[in-house]
Scaffold this active site. Structure first.
Site, mmCIF file in Angstrom:
data_model
loop_
_atom_site.group_PDB
_atom_site.id
_atom_site.type_symbol
_atom_site.label_atom_id
_atom_site.label_comp_id
_atom_site.label_asym_id
_atom_site.label_seq_id
_atom_site.Cartn_x
_atom_site.Cartn_y
_atom_site.Cartn_z
ATOM 1 N N ASP A 1 -0.271 44.293 -1.344
ATOM 2 C CA ASP A 1 0.802 43.374 -0.950
ATOM 3 C C ASP A 1 1.567 43.928 0.252
ATOM 4 O O ASP A 1 1.668 45.147 0.424
ATOM 5 C CB ASP A 1 1.736 43.190 -2.162
ATOM 6 C CG ASP A 1 2.601 41.961 -2.030
ATOM 7 O OD1 ASP A 1 2.388 41.155 -1.098
ATOM 8 O OD2 ASP A 1 3.503 41.795 -2.869
ATOM 9 N N GLY A 2 2.137 43.007 1.020
ATOM 10 C CA GLY A 2 3.019 43.411 2.116
ATOM 11 C C GLY A 2 2.414 43.249 3.500
ATOM 12 O O GLY A 2 3.029 43.651 4.495
ATOM 13 N N ASN A 3 1.251 42.650 3.587
ATOM 14 C CA ASN A 3 0.618 42.462 4.908
ATOM 15 C C ASN A 3 1.468 41.556 5.798
ATOM 16 O O ASN A 3 1.610 41.808 6.995
ATOM 17 C CB ASN A 3 -0.761 41.807 4.756
ATOM 18 C CG ASN A 3 -1.741 42.685 4.024
ATOM 19 O OD1 ASN A 3 -1.513 43.868 3.868
ATOM 20 N ND2 ASN A 3 -2.832 42.101 3.571
ATOM 21 N N SER B 1 -6.119 35.254 -3.974
ATOM 22 C CA SER B 1 -5.880 34.732 -5.324
ATOM 23 C C SER B 1 -6.113 33.227 -5.372
ATOM 24 O O SER B 1 -6.157 32.559 -4.329
ATOM 25 C CB SER B 1 -4.448 35.046 -5.758
ATOM 26 O OG SER B 1 -3.548 34.173 -5.113
ATOM 27 N N THR B 2 -6.210 32.708 -6.593
ATOM 28 C CA THR B 2 -6.364 31.255 -6.767
ATOM 29 C C THR B 2 -5.140 30.528 -6.200
ATOM 30 O O THR B 2 -5.227 29.358 -5.849
ATOM 31 C CB THR B 2 -6.536 30.897 -8.264
ATOM 32 O OG1 THR B 2 -5.569 31.627 -9.027
ATOM 33 C CG2 THR B 2 -7.914 31.249 -8.777
ATOM 34 N N ASN C 1 -3.476 31.605 -3.465
ATOM 35 C CA ASN C 1 -3.364 31.804 -2.011
ATOM 36 C C ASN C 1 -3.816 30.595 -1.182
ATOM 37 O O ASN C 1 -3.503 30.515 0.005
ATOM 38 C CB ASN C 1 -4.130 33.054 -1.560
ATOM 39 C CG ASN C 1 -3.455 34.356 -1.918
ATOM 40 O OD1 ASN C 1 -4.088 35.391 -2.078
ATOM 41 N ND2 ASN C 1 -2.132 34.333 -2.057
ATOM 42 N N ARG D 1 5.564 42.650 -10.113
ATOM 43 C CA ARG D 1 4.871 41.542 -10.801
ATOM 44 C C ARG D 1 3.389 41.872 -10.948
ATOM 45 O O ARG D 1 2.849 42.618 -10.138
ATOM 46 C CB ARG D 1 4.932 40.256 -9.950
ATOM 47 C CG ARG D 1 6.269 39.654 -9.780
ATOM 48 C CD ARG D 1 6.120 38.312 -9.078
ATOM 49 N NE ARG D 1 5.832 38.462 -7.659
ATOM 50 C CZ ARG D 1 6.724 38.630 -6.707
ATOM 51 N NH1 ARG D 1 7.997 38.665 -7.023
ATOM 52 N NH2 ARG D 1 6.374 38.751 -5.456
HETATM 53 C C1 FPP Z 1 -0.887 39.987 0.259
HETATM 54 O O1 FPP Z 1 0.059 40.236 1.281
HETATM 55 C C2 FPP Z 1 -2.237 40.096 0.787
HETATM 56 C C3 FPP Z 1 -3.177 39.101 0.790
HETATM 57 C C4 FPP Z 1 -2.915 37.785 0.213
HETATM 58 C C5 FPP Z 1 -4.508 39.278 1.419
HETATM 59 C C6 FPP Z 1 -5.096 40.648 1.310
HETATM 60 C C7 FPP Z 1 -6.383 40.705 2.029
HETATM 61 C C8 FPP Z 1 -6.812 41.751 2.746
HETATM 62 C C9 FPP Z 1 -6.059 42.987 2.917
HETATM 63 C C10 FPP Z 1 -8.177 41.712 3.342
HETATM 64 C C11 FPP Z 1 -9.117 42.367 2.354
HETATM 65 C C12 FPP Z 1 -10.361 42.756 2.971
HETATM 66 C C13 FPP Z 1 -11.427 43.182 2.246
HETATM 67 C C14 FPP Z 1 -12.592 43.643 2.993
HETATM 68 C C15 FPP Z 1 -11.478 43.210 0.783
HETATM 69 P P1 FPP Z 1 1.131 39.119 1.652
HETATM 70 O O2 FPP Z 1 0.559 38.250 2.722
HETATM 71 O O3 FPP Z 1 1.533 38.358 0.423
HETATM 72 O O4 FPP Z 1 2.304 39.957 2.192
HETATM 73 P P2 FPP Z 1 3.860 39.562 2.176
HETATM 74 O O5 FPP Z 1 4.272 39.548 0.719
HETATM 75 O O6 FPP Z 1 4.504 40.662 2.946
HETATM 76 O O7 FPP Z 1 4.008 38.222 2.836
#
Ligand code: FPP
Length: 240
Positions: free
Chosen positions: A15-17, A60-61, A63, A189
């Protein structure tokens, strides 16, 4: 207290991207792209630690509710890495798997995942499971449907339904349950991740945003796990 063993199976909620990208005034998809690199670096550095299975929550389902460009961005990243792992599988020791209902993914992504699973199935290094269009409740629902079909067909009797049988019908079977689940970015969570399998898992929450998570953070999580007293609802002499 005796020194505990390194967990065999670790689940990761990456999480946190989005916040990582926002802090840098970048589009959210850049955060996911950096997140995929962080995972790649982690997998390469985690060899030799003794962790056998790593399950990551990639999509996730829920997303699908995100903006279309973010969903297609994440799908593009998944395709890129699955193809990269396929190109590299001959020289790599990773076994790659998936959990989740893949039928909603594009047919070419489904084909690429199936090819990679087949090509890497005999590899003996880290077993990476990527959760895609995954939700714990959806996984349990699909398992219950399979069991109901078997009861209807007379293959099973209702009294044959045990916890072990339910586990065996989940997407994740036969991978053992995770002992440790790591969640980045400070949220407290489960977000529908491995909710059946993680019933007794220890949680490790860090404020680090996923793209900033490194092998040192991973080792801190394992150290924290090793120091905990796992009781499984009983006293510590009565461990499962
Ligand atoms: C949640 O962060 C992250 C995701 C919904 C996507 C994660 C996917 C990857 C890191 C790519 C995976 C790649 C492979 C090869 C398995 P968020 O977007 O909810 O972050 P936020 O809470 O800061 O908005």
């Amino acid at each position: 207290m005796a020194e505990k063993q390194v967990p065999e199976h670790i689940g990761i909620i990456m999480d946190g991207n989005g916040r990582w990208a926002k802090k840098r005034l970048l589009p959210r998809v850049m955060g996911h792209s950096q997140g995929a690199k962080a995972l790649d670096n982690l997998l390469n550095s985690a060899k030799g630690l003794g962790v056998k299975h790593i399950t990551v929550y990639a999509f996730s389902t829920e997303n699908w509710k995100r903006a279309e460009d973010e969903v297609s961005g994440i799908m593009g990243i998944l395709r890129e890495y699955i193809n990269k792992y396929f190109r590299e599988y001959a020289d790599s020791d990773f076994r790659v798997d998936s959990i989740g209902d893949l039928s909603r993914l594009s047919p070419d992504l489904q084909r690429d995942i199936a090819q990679l699973k087949e090509a890497s199935k005999d590899k003996t290094g880290i077993h990476l499971t990527i959760a895609m269009n995954y939700g714990g409740r959806d996984e349990i629902k699909r398992a219950v449907r399979k069991i109901a079909e078997e009861v209807k067909a007379g293959i099973l009797q209702p009294e044959d339904i045990t916890e072990e049988l339910i586990s065996a019908h989940l997407d994740s079977a036969p991978t053992p349950d995770p002992e440790l689940i790591i969640r980045t970015s400070g949220e407290l969570r489960t977000s529908n991740f491995l909710i059946w399998q993680g019933a007794y898992a220890e949680y490790y929450i860090t404020d680090k945003l996923w793209p900033d998570f490194t092998i040192d953070d991973f080792k801190l999580a394992i150290d924290s796990y090793c120091k905990r007293d796992r009781r499984f609802g009983g006293r510590n002499e009565e461990k499962k």
